[in-house]
Design a protein around this motif. Structure first.
Motif, mmCIF file in Angstrom:
data_model
loop_
_atom_site.group_PDB
_atom_site.id
_atom_site.type_symbol
_atom_site.label_atom_id
_atom_site.label_comp_id
_atom_site.label_asym_id
_atom_site.label_seq_id
_atom_site.Cartn_x
_atom_site.Cartn_y
_atom_site.Cartn_z
ATOM 1 N N ASN A 70 0.825 -1.214 0.000
ATOM 2 C CA ASN A 70 0.000 0.000 0.000
ATOM 3 C C ASN A 70 0.857 1.261 0.000
ATOM 4 O OD1 ASN A 70 -2.317 -1.574 0.042
ATOM 5 N ND2 ASN A 70 -2.477 -1.532 2.292
ATOM 6 N N LYS A 71 1.941 1.227 0.739
ATOM 7 C CA LYS A 71 2.827 2.387 0.772
ATOM 8 C C LYS A 71 3.456 2.622 -0.599
ATOM 9 C CE LYS A 71 6.772 4.263 3.350
ATOM 10 N NZ LYS A 71 7.758 4.007 4.441
ATOM 11 N N LEU A 72 3.896 1.548 -1.254
ATOM 12 C CA LEU A 72 4.502 1.689 -2.572
ATOM 13 C C LEU A 72 3.476 2.192 -3.586
ATOM 14 C CD1 LEU A 72 6.874 1.245 -4.528
ATOM 15 C CD2 LEU A 72 6.096 -1.129 -4.791
ATOM 16 N N ARG A 73 2.267 1.674 -3.550
ATOM 17 C CA ARG A 73 1.245 2.123 -4.495
ATOM 18 C C ARG A 73 0.871 3.576 -4.258
ATOM 19 N NH1 ARG A 73 -2.788 -3.214 -4.668
ATOM 20 N NH2 ARG A 73 -1.489 -4.432 -6.130
ATOM 21 N N SER A 74 0.836 3.992 -2.997
ATOM 22 C CA SER A 74 0.557 5.400 -2.707
ATOM 23 C C SER A 74 1.657 6.295 -3.257
ATOM 24 C CB SER A 74 0.420 5.591 -1.200
ATOM 25 O OG SER A 74 0.220 6.951 -0.874
ATOM 26 N N LYS A 75 2.894 5.858 -3.118
ATOM 27 C CA LYS A 75 4.006 6.637 -3.662
ATOM 28 C C LYS A 75 3.941 6.709 -5.186
ATOM 29 C CE LYS A 75 9.049 6.460 -4.081
ATOM 30 N NZ LYS A 75 10.262 5.674 -3.758
ATOM 31 N N MET A 76 3.657 5.597 -5.821
ATOM 32 C CA MET A 76 3.565 5.581 -7.283
ATOM 33 C C MET A 76 2.405 6.447 -7.778
ATOM 34 S SD MET A 76 4.318 1.519 -7.951
ATOM 35 C CE MET A 76 4.045 1.659 -9.717
ATOM 36 N N LEU A 77 1.293 6.431 -7.027
ATOM 37 C CA LEU A 77 0.149 7.248 -7.422
ATOM 38 C C LEU A 77 0.467 8.731 -7.302
ATOM 39 C CD1 LEU A 77 -2.793 7.419 -8.308
ATOM 40 C CD2 LEU A 77 -3.461 7.254 -5.896
#
Length: 582
Positions: free
Chosen positions: A558-565
């Protein structure tokens, strides 16, 4: 003194018979009896006084004099009209010349920016280059302000015009030759393939980009219809067909669907352009292999697995044909696509690795894991054993001074170097760490799916963990940090690895909970496990450990996806803030 006269009496009778007397004056009635009261003072014998038009209407109809006065122009008026006409013509010419110069300058500025973003071969004619640039420019979604997404119909139209000029011997196709008399005929597609070996590398590269772009546009335009004028296009959802018996109704602002006899496909089938690349003589091994892989991906998307597998194998055969060794079986098995562990490093090329990777991925997607696993393992071994690539030369410094900027604007930009053929030996580059991470992730997933015991599952989980670590380390390398696209690709590999890791842990945690619940629900098993102290505590600890690892992986994902978003939204804001996006 006035002389005296003697009075003469004239009778009425004699007066009537006197011929010299002007009888008309006496016979005419008085004027006031025939004229209006306003004209009583006017005498026929005397010169009339000036009559003002607003006081003396001469009659019901205006006279010629009044007409002439009405349309008469004075000298001052003539001068004013001449000066006004002269100034109007002058400023009209000035405005026309100014707007024309501004339009030409804007068109030149736009063409120059498009040329620097999407270089075209210098030997092409100006019209062909303009059409090619526009076709490439419209592929960027942000450049389509009206739609907000790529208008593939416009892309196809621009590239089709460029293709016709490139294949016309009287224009940009001078030197093109048919490989056989009448050309090669492909069943269901038509004539395809030219001999372009006499052309330069830049011309061939541009010709390949035109064909590949038209193939991509044709894939998106499948089922779309248009008319002979090609001014309007309709989506498949509005077109009645056996697959769409109840089509949608067009909006009031749109044109209705034309009759069936007036409809024509908006584009040719994609295989027309893929097979033209494959059957042409003069393309490099990499270009022909890329066309075969693109066609194979299209067939897989259309759910034609058998045809897609044949095309993947065709792509592998094209890559094998470019091997420097006379005996390709010492490098790869053509039937299984497994790279030999004893193959020399110089015989393993980029094309072989790329084609074999796509074939293994296709096998895995079709559930044929037994055929995909050995190919993936051999590919990972080849990548890890490859020689390291030499460092890249530093980029050319850009002269940011005023003179340097002016010179760069006046000079035509150089055409970029033609991509390598792909027949060079495989080298291990820092940016290839993402490819290694993807291979490890695939191998781990397949090993976990094929495992029949706990040790096999643990081995698959270890491969997936190693893949996530490799992708994480790759993001910190200098080449990845310098190029956002490579770093974004590595982040995607990490996301895939974390997702696979999380699914594995979800499965293992559920299995541990079922085992614990089964022991607690059975009295016999509970008594049996109660003989050994700490047995139940071990089960509880195993469940907690696996659930904890699952929660940690989900948190990282979730943290990685938030960063990518956030990065994606920031990049989109930058794109839409600019007038032109390349």
């Amino acid at each position: 003194m006035r002389p005296t006269t003697r009075g003469v009496r004239v009778t009425g009778r004699s007066l009537r018979h006197t011929p010299n007397v002007h009888t008309s004056e006496y016979q005419c009635p008085r004027q006031f009896s025939q004229r209006p009261p306003r004209l009583l003072l006017l005498s026929d014998r005397s010169v009339p006084r000036p009559q003002l038009p607003f006081l003396y209407p001469s009659g019901a109809y205006p006279s010629n004099a009044q007409f002439s006065r009405l349309f008469s122009i004075s000298a001052n008026q003539k001068k004013f009209i001449k000066e006004t006409a002269r100034e109007s013509v002058k400023w009209s010419i000035i405005i026309f010349i100014g707007t024309s110069c501004f339009s030409i300058a804007s068109f030149g500025f736009m063409s120059e920016r498009q040329e620097r973003a999407f270089p075209s071969p210098h030997e092409w004619s100006l019209i062909t280059r303009i059409r090619f640039r526009r076709g490439k420019w419209w592929q960027v979604p942000e450049n389509n302000e009206e739609e907000g997404f790529t208008n593939w119909a416009r892309v196809y139209e621009e590239l089709e015009y460029a293709l016709k000029r490139l294949e016309d011997p009287d224009k940009d196709g001078a030197g093109l030759q048919e490989q056989e008399k009448g050309g090669i005929l492909v069943p269901g597609v038509g004539k395809a393939g030219f001999d372009i070996s006499a052309k330069s590398e830049e011309w061939c590269q541009g010709y390949y980009e035109v064909l590949h772009g038209m193939a991509l546009a044709a894939e998106r335009l499948e089922g779309w219809v248009t008319t002979n004028s090609r001014r309007y296009i309709w989506a498949p959802a509005f077109v009645p067909s056996p697959d769409n018996p109840r089509p949608k109704a067009t909006l009031p602002s749109q044109l209705p669907i034309p009759d069936e006899n007036e409809r024509i496909p908006a584009s040719d089938v994609p295989e027309t352009f893929y097979l033209k690349i494959l059957t042409s003589k003069g393309f490099t091994t990499s270009q022909r292999m890329s066309a075969a892989l693109g066609y194979a991906d299209w067939l897989a998307f259309k759910k034609l697995p058998d045809s897609a597998e044949e095309m993947y194998k065709w792509a592998l055969d094209i890559a094998i044909s470019g091997l420097p060794t006379p005996n390709p079986t010492t490098t790869i098995d053509p039937k299984t696509a497994i790279l030999s562990s004893t193959a020399p490093k110089e015989s393993i090329t980029e094309n072989i690795v790329y084609a074999a990777t796509n074939l293994a991925t296709f096998h895995a997607s079709q559930g044929n894991t037994t055929a995909a696993l050995p190919i993936l393992v051999s590919l990972l071994r080849a990548r890890l054993n490859a020689d390291p690539a030499p460092p890249k030369p530093p980029p050319k410094k850009y002269d940011s001074s005023f003179v340097g900027t002016l010179v760069s604007l006046l000079q035509e930009p150089e055409y970029p170097p033609v991509p390598p053929t792909g027949d060079e030996p495989l080298l291990r580059r820092p940016e290839d760490r993402c490819e290694e991470a993807a291979l490890k992730s695939y191998i781990g997933e397949i090993l976990f799916a094929l495992a029949k015991n706990a040790s096999g599952r643990a081995q698959g989980l270890a491969w997936v963990r190693d893949a996530v670590s490799t992708a994480k380390v790759g993001q910190s390398l200098p080449p990845m940090e310098a190029e956002p696209e490579l770093r974004k690709k590595c982040e995607t590999c990490e996301e895939v690895g974390l997702e696979a890791w999380g699914k594995i842990m979800t499965y293992l945690a559920a299995e541990a909970r079922e085992k614990r619940d089964a022991v607690q629900s059975s009295a016999v098993k509970k008594l049996w496990w109660g003989v050994w102290p700490g047995a139940m505590d071990a089960l509880e600890k195993d469940v907690e450990d696996k659930e904890g690892e699952e929660g940690g992986v989900v948190m990282r994902l979730n943290k990685l996806r938030s960063k990518m978003l956030k990065e994606e939204l920031r990049e989109m804001d930058k794109k839409y803030a600019r007038t032109f996006v390349f």
